[in-house]
Motif scaffolding. Structure first.
Motif, PDB file in Angstrom:
ATOM      1  N   ASP A   1       0.909  -2.313  -0.293  1.00  0.00           N
ATOM      2  CA  ASP A   1       0.587  -3.079   0.923  1.00  0.00           C
ATOM      3  C   ASP A   1       1.013  -4.546   0.824  1.00  0.00           C
ATOM      4  O   ASP A   1       1.072  -5.244   1.837  1.00  0.00           O
ATOM      5  CB  ASP A   1      -0.903  -2.946   1.294  1.00  0.00           C
ATOM      6  CG  ASP A   1      -1.839  -3.436   0.212  1.00  0.00           C
ATOM      7  OD1 ASP A   1      -1.352  -3.950  -0.812  1.00  0.00           O
ATOM      8  OD2 ASP A   1      -3.065  -3.311   0.387  1.00  0.00           O
ATOM      9  N   GLU A   2       1.305  -5.035  -0.386  1.00  0.00           N
ATOM     10  CA  GLU A   2       1.826  -6.403  -0.481  1.00  0.00           C
ATOM     11  C   GLU A   2       3.325  -6.363  -0.183  1.00  0.00           C
ATOM     12  O   GLU A   2       3.982  -5.352  -0.437  1.00  0.00           O
ATOM     13  CB  GLU A   2       1.591  -6.961  -1.880  1.00  0.00           C
ATOM     14  CG  GLU A   2       0.118  -7.166  -2.203  1.00  0.00           C
ATOM     15  CD  GLU A   2      -0.071  -7.808  -3.563  1.00  0.00           C
ATOM     16  OE1 GLU A   2       0.193  -8.999  -3.697  1.00  0.00           O
ATOM     17  OE2 GLU A   2      -0.482  -7.103  -4.494  1.00  0.00           O
TER      18      GLU A   2
ATOM     19  N   ARG B   1      -0.035 -10.370 -12.722  1.00  0.00           N
ATOM     20  CA  ARG B   1      -1.136 -11.174 -12.147  1.00  0.00           C
ATOM     21  C   ARG B   1      -1.698 -12.260 -13.075  1.00  0.00           C
ATOM     22  O   ARG B   1      -2.143 -13.308 -12.582  1.00  0.00           O
ATOM     23  CB  ARG B   1      -2.281 -10.263 -11.683  1.00  0.00           C
ATOM     24  CG  ARG B   1      -1.902  -9.499 -10.441  1.00  0.00           C
ATOM     25  CD  ARG B   1      -3.010  -8.650  -9.871  1.00  0.00           C
ATOM     26  NE  ARG B   1      -2.383  -7.601  -9.091  1.00  0.00           N
ATOM     27  CZ  ARG B   1      -2.024  -7.731  -7.814  1.00  0.00           C
ATOM     28  NH1 ARG B   1      -2.301  -8.815  -7.146  1.00  0.00           N
ATOM     29  NH2 ARG B   1      -1.410  -6.741  -7.198  1.00  0.00           N
TER      30      ARG B   1
ATOM     31  N   LYS C   1      -3.143 -19.186 -14.044  1.00  0.00           N
ATOM     32  CA  LYS C   1      -2.750 -20.090 -15.148  1.00  0.00           C
ATOM     33  C   LYS C   1      -1.426 -20.766 -14.782  1.00  0.00           C
ATOM     34  O   LYS C   1      -1.420 -21.700 -13.985  1.00  0.00           O
ATOM     35  CB  LYS C   1      -2.645 -19.277 -16.456  1.00  0.00           C
ATOM     36  CG  LYS C   1      -3.877 -18.398 -16.742  1.00  0.00           C
ATOM     37  CD  LYS C   1      -3.665 -17.523 -17.957  1.00  0.00           C
ATOM     38  CE  LYS C   1      -4.735 -16.467 -18.153  1.00  0.00           C
ATOM     39  NZ  LYS C   1      -4.603 -15.297 -17.254  1.00  0.00           N
TER      40      LYS C   1
HETATM   41  C1  LIG Z   1      -5.889 -13.942 -11.266  1.00  0.00           C
HETATM   42  C2  LIG Z   1      -5.885 -12.858 -12.309  1.00  0.00           C
HETATM   43  C3  LIG Z   1      -5.731 -13.193 -13.649  1.00  0.00           C
HETATM   44  C4  LIG Z   1      -5.730 -12.205 -14.623  1.00  0.00           C
HETATM   45  N1  LIG Z   1      -5.605 -12.582 -15.926  1.00  0.00           N
HETATM   46  C5  LIG Z   1      -5.672 -11.654 -16.892  1.00  0.00           C
HETATM   47  C6  LIG Z   1      -5.573 -12.041 -18.262  1.00  0.00           C
HETATM   48  O1  LIG Z   1      -5.429 -13.216 -18.584  1.00  0.00           O
HETATM   49  N2  LIG Z   1      -5.632 -11.080 -19.190  1.00  0.00           N
HETATM   50  C7  LIG Z   1      -5.804  -9.757 -18.879  1.00  0.00           C
HETATM   51  O2  LIG Z   1      -5.910  -8.931 -19.788  1.00  0.00           O
HETATM   52  N3  LIG Z   1      -5.882  -9.346 -17.583  1.00  0.00           N
HETATM   53  C8  LIG Z   1      -5.833 -10.269 -16.601  1.00  0.00           C
HETATM   54  N4  LIG Z   1      -5.917  -9.882 -15.287  1.00  0.00           N
HETATM   55  C9  LIG Z   1      -6.092  -8.439 -14.961  1.00  0.00           C
HETATM   56  C10 LIG Z   1      -4.765  -7.696 -14.771  1.00  0.00           C
HETATM   57  O3  LIG Z   1      -3.865  -8.480 -14.050  1.00  0.00           O
HETATM   58  C11 LIG Z   1      -5.058  -6.380 -14.044  1.00  0.00           C
HETATM   59  O4  LIG Z   1      -5.793  -5.591 -14.939  1.00  0.00           O
HETATM   60  C12 LIG Z   1      -3.795  -5.649 -13.590  1.00  0.00           C
HETATM   61  O5  LIG Z   1      -3.054  -6.407 -12.685  1.00  0.00           O
HETATM   62  C13 LIG Z   1      -4.167  -4.328 -12.925  1.00  0.00           C
HETATM   63  O6  LIG Z   1      -3.027  -3.700 -12.440  1.00  0.00           O
HETATM   64  P1  LIG Z   1      -3.117  -2.519 -11.359  1.00  0.00           P
HETATM   65  O7  LIG Z   1      -1.689  -2.140 -11.103  1.00  0.00           O
HETATM   66  O8  LIG Z   1      -4.085  -1.492 -11.763  1.00  0.00           O
HETATM   67  O9  LIG Z   1      -3.731  -3.191 -10.044  1.00  0.00           O
HETATM   68  P2  LIG Z   1      -3.079  -4.279  -9.089  1.00  0.00           P
HETATM   69  O10 LIG Z   1      -2.228  -5.209  -9.894  1.00  0.00           O
HETATM   70  O11 LIG Z   1      -4.190  -4.842  -8.290  1.00  0.00           O
HETATM   71  O12 LIG Z   1      -2.123  -3.421  -8.129  1.00  0.00           O
HETATM   72  C14 LIG Z   1      -2.605  -2.593  -7.099  1.00  0.00           C
HETATM   73  C15 LIG Z   1      -1.732  -2.744  -5.875  1.00  0.00           C
HETATM   74  O13 LIG Z   1      -2.089  -1.761  -4.893  1.00  0.00           O
HETATM   75  C16 LIG Z   1      -2.133  -2.369  -3.614  1.00  0.00           C
HETATM   76  N5  LIG Z   1      -2.947  -1.566  -2.706  1.00  0.00           N
HETATM   77  C17 LIG Z   1      -4.293  -1.498  -2.647  1.00  0.00           C
HETATM   78  N6  LIG Z   1      -4.699  -0.639  -1.691  1.00  0.00           N
HETATM   79  C18 LIG Z   1      -3.580  -0.147  -1.117  1.00  0.00           C
HETATM   80  C19 LIG Z   1      -3.337   0.785  -0.056  1.00  0.00           C
HETATM   81  N7  LIG Z   1      -4.341   1.399   0.581  1.00  0.00           N
HETATM   82  N8  LIG Z   1      -2.058   1.056   0.298  1.00  0.00           N
HETATM   83  C20 LIG Z   1      -1.031   0.453  -0.368  1.00  0.00           C
HETATM   84  N9  LIG Z   1      -1.199  -0.430  -1.377  1.00  0.00           N
HETATM   85  C21 LIG Z   1      -2.451  -0.723  -1.757  1.00  0.00           C
HETATM   86  C22 LIG Z   1      -2.729  -3.733  -3.938  1.00  0.00           C
HETATM   87  O14 LIG Z   1      -2.541  -4.653  -2.887  1.00  0.00           O
HETATM   88  C23 LIG Z   1      -1.919  -4.096  -5.186  1.00  0.00           C
HETATM   89  O15 LIG Z   1      -0.670  -4.635  -4.833  1.00  0.00           O
HETATM   90  C24 LIG Z   1      -5.889 -10.842 -14.267  1.00  0.00           C
HETATM   91  C25 LIG Z   1      -6.036 -10.494 -12.911  1.00  0.00           C
HETATM   92  C26 LIG Z   1      -6.032 -11.494 -11.938  1.00  0.00           C
HETATM   93  C27 LIG Z   1      -6.200 -11.125 -10.478  1.00  0.00           C
END
Ligand SMILES: Cc1cc2nc3c(=O)[nH]c(=O)nc-3n(C[C@H](O)[C@H](O)[C@H](O)COP(=O)(O)OP(=O)(O)OC[C@H]3O[C@@H](n4cnc5c(N)ncnc54)[C@H](O)[C@@H]3O)c2cc1C
Length: 394
Positions: free
Chosen positions: A37-38, A45, A50
Motif C-alpha cells: 500500500d505504500e 525502516r 536515526k
Molecule cells: C522507526 C523504526 C525504527 C526501527 N528501528 C529498528 C532497529 O533499530 N532495530 C531493529 O532490530 N528493528 C528496528 N525496527 C523494526 C524493523 O524495521 C521491523 O521489524 C521490520 O521493518 C518489519 O518488517 P515487515 O516487512 O514485517 O513489516 P513492514 O516493514 O511494516 O512492511 C509491511 C508493509 O505492508 C504494508 N501493508 C500493510 N497492510 C497492507 C495491505 N492491506 N495491503 C497492502 N499493503 C499493506 C505496509 O504499509 C508496509 O509497507 C524499526 C522500525 C521502525 C518503524
C-alpha cells in the motif's frame, strides 16, 4: 523446480521482499505478485528514526535492493488489499479487482498505535513509514520544542535524534524508566541518565490528558495538570498488526496472524505469515508463541515460510524440524548502541549483570526459572559473543 501459477505477497516491506527472494531460492518459477500500500519500493525502516531523520541518509540510501533476481514478478505499489477469501484463494484490492493465488504470503507488518485524545490533530505525528519520517524531518531543528509520548525504542531514538538536531525534547511515559519492558529497571535507568546527560527531559510515570491548540497542537497537558508547550508532538505508543483485511476467515488474529511452527496459517495450507505480523511458536523458548518486531525476524521467517510454501506447492511433506530462530535487536541512541539477543522481556523478573558495569559497557542477562532467555549489551559485539553462545545452549 516448484511450478505453480501464482504466489501473491501482501505487504512490500522487508519481510515480503525476503520471502519473494527465498521462494526463488527454493525453486519456485511461477509468477510473483507483490502488493504494497505504500508507493515506495521496499526500504529499511531502522534509519527512519536515526540517520534518515537526522538528514544523514536520503530515501535512496535506505532502499532495499533485492539480493537475487526475482524473475517473473509484478509490483503493485500504492495498492491496498482490503479483503481475502482464503477458502477461494483470492485477495480483493481497494479498486475492487481480485487476484487469485495458489500461495499467499501475509507480510503486512504493523502500524503505529495512535492516542485517542481530545484537541487538534495537526501537529501530532507518528513514525512508521518513509512518508512519516519525511514529514517529521523538516519540523526538527534548533529550539523546536518536541514532546515525545512513549519511552519505547522508537520514542527514545527520536528523542535522541531530535536532541542532536538541537530540539528541546521532553519524553512523557507511564513507565518508571525508558525501555522498561525489554531492558528492566537498572539498564533502563542508565539509559535515562545518558539521555539526561545530553539534555533530554523526562516526565516518567506520567500520562497525558489532552492536547492544546486551535488548529494545531501547541501544548500537551499531563494528567497532573502540568502543561508542556510544544511545536511537535510524536506519539510512539506501540503498534497494531495490519490484519483487518484477513477478517471473516476462520483464522486466529489475536495479536497478529497466528501460525504454526512452519509459519503456516492453521487450516490453510499454502498460506504463510512472515515478519512483524507473524505470531508463531519460538522453539528456542519452549514453544512460547509471540509476535516479535525485530529486524532479523523478516529474513528468518521468510526463509522458513518460503520452504513451507514451496513444499506444499510441490506436494512434498513438510520438514519435521520446528522453526528455530534467535531474535536479534539493536538500537542506537546518542553514543549508546544496545544490542539484544533472545527475548529479554520473558525474563523481566530476574535480571543479572553478566559482565562489566552499567556506567561503562555492560552485558545484562535475563533469566526465566533460572534459564538464560535474553542478553542485552552496551559493549561491542565481541564481548556479547560468549553470552550469545550460552543463550543458544540454554
Ligand atoms: C522507526 C523504526 C525504527 C526501527 N528501528 C529498528 C532497529 O533499530 N532495530 C531493529 O532490530 N528493528 C528496528 N525496527 C523494526 C524493523 O524495521 C521491523 O521489524 C521490520 O521493518 C518489519 O518488517 P515487515 O516487512 O514485517 O513489516 P513492514 O516493514 O511494516 O512492511 C509491511 C508493509 O505492508 C504494508 N501493508 C500493510 N497492510 C497492507 C495491505 N492491506 N495491503 C497492502 N499493503 C499493506 C505496509 O504499509 C508496509 O509497507 C524499526 C522500525 C521502525 C518503524
Amino acid at each position: 523446480l516448484v511450478t505453480a501459477s501464482r504466489i501473491v505477497v501482501v505487504g512490500a516491506g522487508i519481510a515480503g521482499l525476503r520471502t519473494a527472494e527465498a521462494l526463488r531460492s527454493e525453486g519456485f518459477d511461477g509468477e510473483l505478485v507483490m502488493i504494497g500500500d505504500e508507493v515506495h519500493p521496499p526500504y529499511s525502516r531502522p534509519p527512519l528514526s536515526k540517520d534518515l531523520l537526522a538528514g544523514r541518509h536520503s530515501p535512496e540510501d535506505i532502499a532495499l535492493k533485492p539480493v537475487r533476481d526475482l524473475g517473473n514478478i509484478s509490483w503493485r505499489l500504492g495498492a491496498t488489499v482490503v479483503a481475502a477469501t482464503l477458502a477461494n484463494r483470492e485477495v480483493l484490492l481497494e479498486d475492487a479487482s481480485t487476484i487469485a493465488y495458489d500461495g499467499l504470503v501475509i507480510a503486512t507488518g504493523v502500524r503505529s498505535r495512535r492516542l485517542d485524545l481530545p484537541g487538534p490533530v495537526a501537529g501530532r505525528h507518528a513514525l512508521r513509514s518513509l512518508t512519516d519520517a519525511m514529514t517529521l524531518r523538516p519540523l526538527l531543528g534548533p529550539d523546536r520544542r518536541v514532546v515525545v509520548i512513549g519511552a519505547g525504542f522508537i520514542g527514545c531514538e527520536v528523542a535522541a535524534t531530535a536532541r542532536l538536531l538541537g530540539c528541546e525534547v521532553t519524553v512523557v511515559a507511564p513507565e518508571a524508566v525508558p525501555m522498561e519492558r525489554p531492558l528492566g529497571h537498572a539498564l533502563g535507568g542508565e539509559l535515562r541518565r545518558r539521555h539526561e546527560d545530553r539534555g533530554v527531559q523526562f516526565r516518567l510515570q506520567h500520562t497525558i490528558n489532552s492536547v492544546h491548540g486551535d488548529e494545531a497542537v501547541t501544548a500537551v497537558e499531563l494528567a497532573t495538570g502540568e502543561v508542556l508547550p510544544c511545536d511537535v508532538m510524536l506519539e510512539a505508543v506501540g503498534s497494531i498488526p495490519n490484519v483487518e483485511w484477513l477478517r471473516h476467515n476462520d483464522i486466529s488474529l489475536v495479536d497478529g496472524v497466528v501460525c504454526d511452527s512452519h509459519l503456516e496459517v492453521e487450516g490453510h495450507e499454502q498460506v504463510v505469515a512472515v515478519g512483524d505480523v507473524a505470531h508463531f511458536p519460538h522453539a528456542m523458548f519452549g514453544g512460547v508463541t509471540a509476535r516479535v518486531e525485530h529486524w532479523n525476524v523478516p529474513t528468518e521467517t521468510a526463509r522458513q515460510a518460503a520452504a513451507t510454501l514451496a513444499a506444499r506447492l510441490a506436494g512434498r511433506p513438510l520438514d519435521n524440524e520446528p522453526f528455530f530462530m534467535l531474535p536479534v535487536f539493536w538500537t542506537h541512541q546518542f553514543d549508546t548502541r544496545l544490542q539484544s539477543f533472545g527475548l529479554p522481556g520473558l525474563g523481566a523478573g530476574d535480571i543479572r549483570v553478566l559482565s562489566g558495569s552499567l556506567d561503562g559497557g555492560v552485558v545484562m542477562g535475563y533469566f526465566s526459572q533460572d534459564r538464560l532467555v535474553g542478553i542485552v549489551g552496551t559493549t561491542g559485539p565481541k564481548e556479547l559473543l560468549p553470552y550469545r553462545a550460552q543463550l543458544l545452549q540454554a
